[in-house]
Each structure stands twice: as C-alpha cells, then as structure tokens.
Design an enzyme around this catalytic site. Structure first.
Site, PDB file in Angstrom:
ATOM      1  N   TYR A  52      32.943  49.283  30.495  1.00  0.00           N
ATOM      2  CA  TYR A  52      33.205  48.804  29.146  1.00  0.00           C
ATOM      3  C   TYR A  52      31.949  48.784  28.276  1.00  0.00           C
ATOM      4  CZ  TYR A  52      37.800  47.242  30.820  1.00  0.00           C
ATOM      5  OH  TYR A  52      39.065  47.183  31.349  1.00  0.00           O
ATOM      6  N   LYS A  84      34.771  50.310  44.843  1.00  0.00           N
ATOM      7  CA  LYS A  84      35.169  51.648  45.305  1.00  0.00           C
ATOM      8  C   LYS A  84      33.923  52.326  45.859  1.00  0.00           C
ATOM      9  CE  LYS A  84      38.445  53.943  45.086  1.00  0.00           C
ATOM     10  NZ  LYS A  84      39.416  54.279  46.158  1.00  0.00           N
ATOM     11  N   ASP A 114      41.863  49.809  45.692  1.00  0.00           N
ATOM     12  CA  ASP A 114      43.252  50.190  45.903  1.00  0.00           C
ATOM     13  C   ASP A 114      43.870  49.391  47.051  1.00  0.00           C
ATOM     14  OD1 ASP A 114      41.419  51.528  47.471  1.00  0.00           O
ATOM     15  OD2 ASP A 114      42.368  53.479  47.338  1.00  0.00           O
ATOM     16  N   ASP A 172      39.767  43.475  35.427  1.00  0.00           N
ATOM     17  CA  ASP A 172      40.762  43.509  34.360  1.00  0.00           C
ATOM     18  C   ASP A 172      42.113  43.955  34.910  1.00  0.00           C
ATOM     19  OD1 ASP A 172      42.009  43.552  31.902  1.00  0.00           O
ATOM     20  OD2 ASP A 172      40.650  44.993  30.984  1.00  0.00           O
ATOM     21  N   ASP A 197      45.502  41.329  36.020  1.00  0.00           N
ATOM     22  CA  ASP A 197      46.763  41.504  35.296  1.00  0.00           C
ATOM     23  C   ASP A 197      47.897  41.806  36.268  1.00  0.00           C
ATOM     24  OD1 ASP A 197      45.346  41.119  32.970  1.00  0.00           O
ATOM     25  OD2 ASP A 197      46.193  42.866  31.942  1.00  0.00           O
TER      26      ASP A 197
END
Length: 370
Positions: free
Chosen positions: A148, A199, A232, A256, A260
């Site tokens: 971001y 990751k 994942d 983020d 959610d």
C-alpha cells in the site's frame, strides 16, 4: 477522572466520512458520550467534516480546520471513506486527504482487528456452531509498509504504449520488528499463541518477515508459542479450525484480506471493529484511529438501516486503548452481547421473519443495556 496538567484530557476527533460512515459513527458517539459521563473519563470530543461530500462542498477532502484537528488529536473515531467516488478530484487533493495519508500522519503501525463470535448469531454465520464456539482471535496487521505504501507505484505506459499497473511490496526489518514486538506482547497477555502469516515461499519480503519474526521470538518472547503459516493456508484454517488462532500477525495486504474474510465467522462485516495504534509517545499515550472494518456501503447510505455495532465496538476499543478504561470497554462489549442475546437485529444479521432494527434503534438497544 478529572483532567490535570499531568493527565490532560484525551483529545478525540470524530470524522464520520462517507456513505454510512456518519450514520454509524453517530451511534458510536452517542455511546461514547454515555460512557464518558458514566465513568468520568477526561475526554475532549470534537466533530469535523471529512470526505467526498466535504470535497464537493468546499473543494477539500480534508479542510484546513480538520487538518489542524488531526495534528492535535490523540484519538480519531472514524466512519468510512469511499475512495472510488472521486471523479474530478485533483490527485494532490486525493493524496493529501486520503485515509492512507491520515494513517501515516498519525504514525500508525499496528492495526488490531478482533474477531469474536456471538453465540446468539450462530444461525447467521455460514459456519456450523461447533466451528464457531469459542472463537476469539485478533489480527495484528502491520499498517505502515507493504504494497500500500511501496514505491514505485502507479499506472504507466511501456514503450509500445500498453498500460501497466505497478505496485511494490516492500518491508524493512525495523517495520517488521515493531509490529511483531507489539503482537507478541499482545499474545503474552491473551492465550500466549502467535501465528505469523506470510508468503515466504514466493516473496522475498515474506522470507525476510519470517526471519525477523523468528529472531525476535528467540531473543525476547520464548514464553509465547510461535507458529508460522502461509497466507493461503491461514485462509483455509480460518474456515476449518478458527479456534486454533489467538493472535495473527501479518502484513498490510494479507491483514486486510484475511480479516475481512474472517467476518464470515462473526456473521457480518457490520460486527467487526478495529484500532490502529502508533508507538507510545513520551507521555505514554499512543495516537490512534478507531474505525469499523466495513466500508462506506453507498448502496444503503441514507436509509438508516446500516449496522452500527462495528462502530460502537470501535468506540469500546477507544475506551480500552486510548482512554485507558478496561472496565468501560468491557462493559460496552457486554452490552452489545446482551442486546444481541435479547434479539436486537439489523438487516445484515437478521434471519428471515425476524424483526429488524434501524441504525438508531440498534444504538438505542445498546444504550438500554448500559
């Protein structure tokens, strides 16, 4: 608690923002003022304009008086922002008044997103009750780095005239250490389990993340259990075995997305609060921003049907982290649970045939139980 020179009042800035933001924030503010009076909390509260409607009216996404209030605020109670509804807004105005710039200006780096299931809403969630029972976890999302904020970024054209979008995922070890140290300390005060999510298998920044978190654990937090997990896999385990999680530490992007996704456990995004915190200042206070996890929901804005509980629970986070009153925060959270147990429902958490409350009526239901 009477304010003094040694203990000045907490400066709280309220920014309703866009869409349903002003509607849900109004209920959170009602509850916050009630708790301020009930617990004699030294707070100075002011409301100021911010958002796309403010830009259309004044030419400023964040007017000068709001900028000045941000600089003196200890805590910001925030509603929502619609970053897509900015046709015609100059890029410099968008950048100067964006939520990302606000977070950076306040020095925020740790975004807490608690997820706790309410047994009264078992039938609202798509998960089985045995999966939901006892879920009480907290995401710590690193908020100052990652994709971001990384540079370069933008939409550009190559030599053949084709457009391409560029975003850069970048972390330095100081950013990782700061977020990890906070998350370890939080886990130490809870059930003592930290899951660090990355990751590392395909991203160099993820590999560094894992190395740094592992070293910090060995140096300072061996009493906390550390598990590493790929992002994942974490998404899968949030569906299969969410009770295994206590504190989940992860980067800006994964935090983020995963938090959610975890809203399905609670039953609705309208139930999830958040707290974004800075490092402690010399007076021991952290600057902070409190907001519901949900967005501006322009499709239901102005209809008086939005669920205000995420905003109200964000006010509980403000009471805990900024006002320093665990008693007031816990009391407010219990009032939300009691309202739900007594059948209070907004449209997003109501089953077919159940009575539905509007935004203000849900605020009334929580206040009635206080």
């Amino acid at each position: 608690m009477t304010a003094s020179a040694a203990n000045p009042p907490l400066n709280v800035l309220v920014l309703g923002g866009d869409g349903i933001g002003p509607e849900v924030t109004a209920q959170a503010l009602r509850v916050l003022r009630h708790m301020q009076a009930k617990h004699d909390l030294a707070m100075r509260i002011e409301e100021l304009p911010y958002g796309n409607a403010t830009w259309r009216a004044t030419g400023h996404l964040m007017p000068p008086e709001t900028h000045a209030a941000v600089d003196r605020a200890d805590a910001v109670l925030f509603g929502a922002v619609d970053s897509l509804d900015r046709t015609g807004m100059p890029a410099e105005e968008r950048a100067r008044g964006s939520l990302l710039s606000l977070r950076k200006r306040l020095g925020l780096f740790a975004n807490l997103r608690p997820v706790r299931t309410e047994r009264a809403l078992d039938e609202v969630s798509p998960f089985k009750p045995r999966t939901l029972a006892g879920v009480d976890l907290c995401f710590v999302r690193e908020l100052s780095g990652g994709v971001y904020y990384g540079q370069p970024r933008g939409i550009e054209r190559d030599a053949d005239g084709r457009r391409r979008g560029v975003n850069t995922h970048i972390y330095d070890e100081d950013q990782i250490i700061r977020a990890a140290r906070f998350a370890f300390a939080l886990a130490r005060g809870r059930r003592g389990v930290l899951t660090s999510v990355d990751k590392a298998n395909v991203m160099e920044a993820g590999a560094l993340w894992r190395q740094v978190v592992t070293a910090l654990h060995q140096d300072e937090f061996r009493d906390v259990r550390l598990d590493h997990m790929l992002a994942d896999t974490c998404a899968l385990m949030l569906n299969r075995d969410p009770k295994r999680f206590d504190v989940i530490l992860t980067d800006n992007l994964f935090g983020d997305l995963l938090s959610d996704a975890a809203a399905g456990l609670a039953g609705s995004l309208g139930l999830l609060p958040s707290a974004s915190l800075s490092a402690p200042r010399p007076d021991g206070r952290r600057r902070a921003l409190y907001e519901p996890v949900h967005g501006s929901a322009p499709d239901i804005a102005g209809k008086g049907i939005a669920n205000p509980l995420a905003a109200i629970l964000s006010a509980a986070q403000l009471l805990r982290w900024s006002a320093g009153s665990e008693a007031a925060a816990a009391e407010l959270e219990r009032a939300v649970t009691a309202a739900l147990e007594d059948g209070a429902r907004t449209a997003d958490i109501a089953l077919p045939g159940e009575a539905v409350l509007g935004t203000a009526a849900m605020g009334d239901a929580v206040l009635a139980r206080l």
